[in-house]
Design a protein around this motif. Structure first.
Motif, mmCIF file in Angstrom:
data_model
loop_
_atom_site.group_PDB
_atom_site.id
_atom_site.type_symbol
_atom_site.label_atom_id
_atom_site.label_comp_id
_atom_site.label_asym_id
_atom_site.label_seq_id
_atom_site.Cartn_x
_atom_site.Cartn_y
_atom_site.Cartn_z
ATOM 1 N N MET A 229 1.040 -1.117 0.039
ATOM 2 C CA MET A 229 0.079 -0.036 -0.266
ATOM 3 C C MET A 229 0.885 1.328 -0.098
ATOM 4 O O MET A 229 1.566 1.676 0.847
ATOM 5 N N TYR B 257 -0.049 11.012 2.376
ATOM 6 C CA TYR B 257 -0.756 12.181 3.172
ATOM 7 C C TYR B 257 -0.573 13.525 2.439
ATOM 8 O O TYR B 257 0.586 13.971 2.397
ATOM 9 N N TYR C 170 -3.902 10.458 10.399
ATOM 10 C CA TYR C 170 -4.688 9.251 10.588
ATOM 11 C C TYR C 170 -4.765 8.921 12.326
ATOM 12 O O TYR C 170 -3.785 9.045 12.847
ATOM 13 N N HIS D 269 -5.213 3.984 16.146
ATOM 14 C CA HIS D 269 -5.923 3.003 15.938
ATOM 15 C C HIS D 269 -4.758 1.866 15.962
ATOM 16 O O HIS D 269 -3.534 1.822 16.083
ATOM 17 N N ASP E 225 -3.767 -1.860 13.766
ATOM 18 C CA ASP E 225 -4.200 -2.430 12.453
ATOM 19 C C ASP E 225 -4.649 -3.680 12.393
ATOM 20 O O ASP E 225 -5.524 -4.200 11.424
ATOM 21 N N ILE F 197 6.554 -0.180 7.403
ATOM 22 C CA ILE F 197 6.441 1.147 6.817
ATOM 23 C C ILE F 197 7.725 1.523 6.453
ATOM 24 O O ILE F 197 8.575 1.746 7.206
ATOM 25 N N TYR G 157 9.333 4.982 4.685
ATOM 26 C CA TYR G 157 9.213 6.382 4.362
ATOM 27 C C TYR G 157 9.890 6.867 3.222
ATOM 28 O O TYR G 157 11.175 6.517 2.996
ATOM 29 N N LEU H 85 4.896 9.366 13.092
ATOM 30 C CA LEU H 85 4.204 8.341 13.457
ATOM 31 C C LEU H 85 4.027 8.179 15.030
ATOM 32 O O LEU H 85 5.420 8.197 15.547
ATOM 33 N N HIS I 140 -1.351 3.051 17.139
ATOM 34 C CA HIS I 140 -0.541 3.985 16.612
ATOM 35 C C HIS I 140 -1.429 5.024 15.746
ATOM 36 O O HIS I 140 -2.512 4.980 15.588
ATOM 37 N N VAL J 122 -1.157 8.980 12.959
ATOM 38 C CA VAL J 122 -0.240 9.609 12.049
ATOM 39 C C VAL J 122 -0.777 11.121 12.579
ATOM 40 O O VAL J 122 -1.727 11.516 12.529
ATOM 41 N N ARG K 268 3.454 13.515 2.370
ATOM 42 C CA ARG K 268 4.396 12.493 3.092
ATOM 43 C C ARG K 268 4.031 11.305 2.347
ATOM 44 O O ARG K 268 2.875 10.447 2.493
ATOM 45 N N TRP L 59 1.998 -5.371 4.860
ATOM 46 C CA TRP L 59 1.443 -6.215 6.125
ATOM 47 C C TRP L 59 1.927 -7.745 5.864
ATOM 48 O O TRP L 59 1.609 -8.086 4.790
HETATM 49 O O1 LIG Z 1 1.963 6.013 7.456
HETATM 50 C C1 LIG Z 1 2.082 5.838 8.737
HETATM 51 O O2 LIG Z 1 2.984 6.282 9.418
HETATM 52 C C2 LIG Z 1 1.154 4.979 9.544
HETATM 53 C C3 LIG Z 1 0.195 4.652 8.695
HETATM 54 C C4 LIG Z 1 -0.815 3.786 9.338
HETATM 55 O O3 LIG Z 1 -0.906 3.601 10.443
HETATM 56 C C5 LIG Z 1 -1.768 2.905 8.460
HETATM 57 O O4 LIG Z 1 -1.869 3.045 7.206
HETATM 58 O O5 LIG Z 1 -2.459 2.015 8.983
#
Ligand SMILES: O=C(O)CCC(=O)C(=O)O
Ligand SMILES: [Fe+2]
Length: 670
Positions: free
Chosen positions: A543, A547, A554, A557, A559, A571, A573, A586, A616, A618, A625, A631
């Motif tokens: 994915m 942003y 975000y 939440h 995952d 993740i 970056y 994050l 976590h 965002v 971003r 996953w």
């Molecule tokens: O991009 C991130 O740092 C986290 C994004 C995230 O938590 C997610 O997409 O589930």
């Protein structure tokens, strides 16, 4: 009285004391004796007696009778007929006693004048001295008290005082009550027969009344004869003496005489009846009973004489046939037997049904077990099928978990990939995962590779020519990812692009990055991290997120809040000029409630367990971003989530998601 002649020895009773005497002279008038001259034995004095009754005579056999007293005292209570017959009986009986002492006396007394106390009358008779020390009461065996106003008490008294009475006739004694029977039970009885013809005893039991020899007293009942009759109703009770039956079979014959019928017609009927019954018949008229006509009187006499003849003959004590009692018992036993039979058969039925119920219960249980086993098997098979379908859709060759975690594959092209972290660093990463559930590793691809990737991603995001297009990041989707999905930029503000990495137009840098991630996670980390070792890991597609700035974020939440199969989140970056004021870090919420803030800097790889251990979010981002998220799925959990989310669970999930949406709405509203 012919035997009373001068010279006859006798007694004179003075104040009940007998004085011996001899008749010396008798004076006659018209041949009838009118006076006796007697001489007393002790003082030789003489006396003239004119009252015949005072004379006590001595008969040939030297037995003494007080005949005069008997006749005088009894006669006044008797009907003319009774006077005639009874006195004769007594006379005859007394003579019999003299010659045959084993014979017994019958008294047949009826209709005393009004106002006479019956008890006194009886008392007198039964205490009448007949012979020296033998009183009437000792030889009285049969008593007819028909029609007397006699009470239960009188009967009791009589039977008590005359212990030898075997026959007691109480026909038409209307004062008797049902108390008679309890009274009789208290007296030692020699009775064989209690004759109650026409005696209206309203209640009595057929309960056998036993005498002192233990024999049943035969009761000839008439208590059932209705007595309140119209004046012209004539009744007769007929007893048919059936020696075989007990109680005696008896028939009641009632016939109503027509008022205008010839008198002799019904007397004929009566005569006819009496030949079978020898019963007294009474005509009811204002509660008194009397003989109605000469014909009836004749009948009565006829019956009485038969009757008298019968009772005067000494009888063998009757053995009451026990057969009938047996018959009753037999009936009762038959009923009991049939009831017992019924009971047994019902019990058998109950047992049978109980057994059937038990058997059915067992069958039910067996069937239930079989059903459960079948269900389980069905579930297993379904699971297999679904896994196969899923595996196919995932491009997996087999249904079984892809047992390749921890196995180094050395695929073609691997040698062109950047160097992996050293084993020690990988150890550090693993330890960090164990201890804090997340790990940060910088310079994952190296500048050149990371830049290539970055440029591709930026191109995708900005270029209209790009074969791939970003869309608004969606939320939820439930355990399977197929349930309710929704977009809510205030909750999740990124734009996303999902790629398999195998698409025709997919740049090599993406596939290479995925391969590099797999080498690290699937082949190296999974080999040494105990938690990852326990799972069969597969990677999900990638994915790519952006942003877009303007505070997009975000919210907090997890995952994998619900066992959706996500095991490890990776993740990477891609933000080369990231500044602190760009925000977008994050934020990992630690179990100790502290927050670790990780800026999304270029070439940084963050790994964390996807479940509830790592909530976590965002932070608002004020510049574009970019990131790449992958996953790693736990195969079994993922399969279960895909395969075993049934409809009900889906509905629950949907409801939960809807609530979540509401909650997010309220959170995001200012
Ligand atoms: O991009 C991130 O740092 C986290 C994004 C995230 O938590 C997610 O997409 O589930
Ligand atoms: Fe997340």
């Amino acid at each position: 009285m012919e035997s009373i002649v001068p010279g006859t020895k006798g007694f004179r009773l003075l104040d009940d004391i007998p004085f011996a005497c001899t008749i010396v002279n008798i004076m006659y008038e018209n041949k009838a004796p009118v006076a006796w001259t007697i001489e007393y034995a002790d003082d030789k004095n003489t006396e003239v007696i004119t009252d015949f009754d005072e004379l006590v005579v001595e008969i040939e056999s030297k037995q003494i009778l007080l005949l005069g007293d008997v006749i005088r005292d009894i006669a006044k209570y008797l009907t003319p007929w009774e006077n005639a017959t009874t006195c004769r009986w007594i006379n005859r009986a007394c003579r019999n006693i003299l010659s045959h002492p084993q014979h017994w006396i019958t008294l047949n007394l009826a209709n005393p004048p009004r106002g006479i106390r019956i008890s006194r009358y009886l008392h007198y008779i039964i205490h009448l001295t007949l012979i020296e020390d033998a009183s009437v009461k000792k030889v009285l065996r049969s008593v007819n008290l028909n029609g007397l106003q006699i009470t239960d008490r009188d009967v009791g008294l009589l039977l008590k005082q005359c212990p030898n009475i075997e026959y007691l006739g109480l026909a038409g004694c209307f004062k008797l009550s049902y108390d008679l029977f309890p009274t009789l039970k208290t007296i030692p009885l020699t009775l064989h027969t209690l004759d109650l013809y026409m005696t209206p005893i309203m209640q009595w039991e057929i309960t056998p009344l036993k005498n002192t020899s233990g024999e049943l007293v035969q009761i000839l009942p008439s208590c059932l004869v209705p007595l309140r009759l119209p004046s012209i109703l004539l009744e007769a009770a007929i007893i048919v003496k059936d020696e075989e039956a007990y109680p005696p079979v008896w028939f009641l014959s009632t016939f109503v005489l027509d008022e205008y019928e010839e008198e002799n017609m019904w007397s004929n009927k009566l005569t006819f009846l009496w030949t079978y019954s020898s019963l007294p018949v009474f005509y009811h008229e204002s509660n008194t009973y009397a003989f109605q006509s000469p014909q009836v009187m004749n009948c009565w006499l006829l019956a009485s004489s038969k009757f008298t003849k019968n009772i005067l003959q000494p009888r063998e004590p009757k053995k009451l046939p026990e057969k009938s009692v047996d018959a009753i018992d037999f009936q009762a036993q038959k009923v009991f037997a049939s009831l017992n039979e019924l009971k047994s058969s019902l019990e058998a039925q109950v047992n049978e049904l109980t057994n059937a119920v038990e058997a059915a219960k067992i069958e039910h249980q067996v069937a239930k077990n079989e059903y459960e086993i079948a269900q389980q098997r069905r579930t297993d098979v379904e699971k297999q099928v679904n896994r196969a379908v899923l595996a196919l859709s995932l491009g997996e060759a087999q249904v079984e978990p892809p047992n390749r975690s921890g196995k180094i594959l050395n695929l073609a092209g691997d040698d062109k990939l950047p160097l992996l972290p050293s084993p020690a660093v990988i150890q550090d990463i693993s330890r960090a995962l164990d201890q804090q559930y997340f790990a940060v590793y910088d310079d994952f691809l190296g500048h050149i590779h990371a830049m290539q990737l970055y440029e591709e991603v930026v191109y995708f995001y900005h270029s209209d020519q790009s074969p791939f297009h970003f869309e608004q990041g969606a939320l939820a989707g439930g355990k399977t990812g197929r349930n309710l999905r929704y977009e809510m930029p205030s909750v999740r503000g990124d734009h996303v692009l999902w790629l398999e990495g195998t698409e025709v137009n997919c740049p090599i840098s993406i596939a290479a990055t995925l391969r590099q991630l797999d080498r690290l996670v699937l082949e190296r980390l999974a080999a040494i991290n105990s938690e990852l070792q326990r799972c069969s890991l597969i990677r999900h597609r990638v994915m790519i997120t952006c942003y877009p700035g303007q505070g997009s974020s975000y919210v907090k939440h997890c995952d994998n809040p619900n066992g959706n199969g996500r095991k490890l989140t990776a993740i990477f970056y891609l933000n080369p000029q990231w500044e602190e004021e760009d925000g977008g870090e994050l934020q990992i919420h630690r179990l100790d409630h502290s927050i670790t803030r990780i800026p999304p800097i270029f070439d940084r790889l963050v790994l964390f367990f996807s479940n509830e251990r790592v909530p976590h979010q965002v932070a608002p981002s004020y510049a574009k971003r970019f990131a790449l998220t992958v996953w790693y799925m736990d195969w079994d959990e993922y399969m279960d989530a895909q395969v075993f989310t049934d409809q009900t669970a889906d509905i629950h999930e949907r409801t939960r998601i809807e609530k979540e949406i509401d909650k997010f709405h309220s959170q995001s509203e200012p």
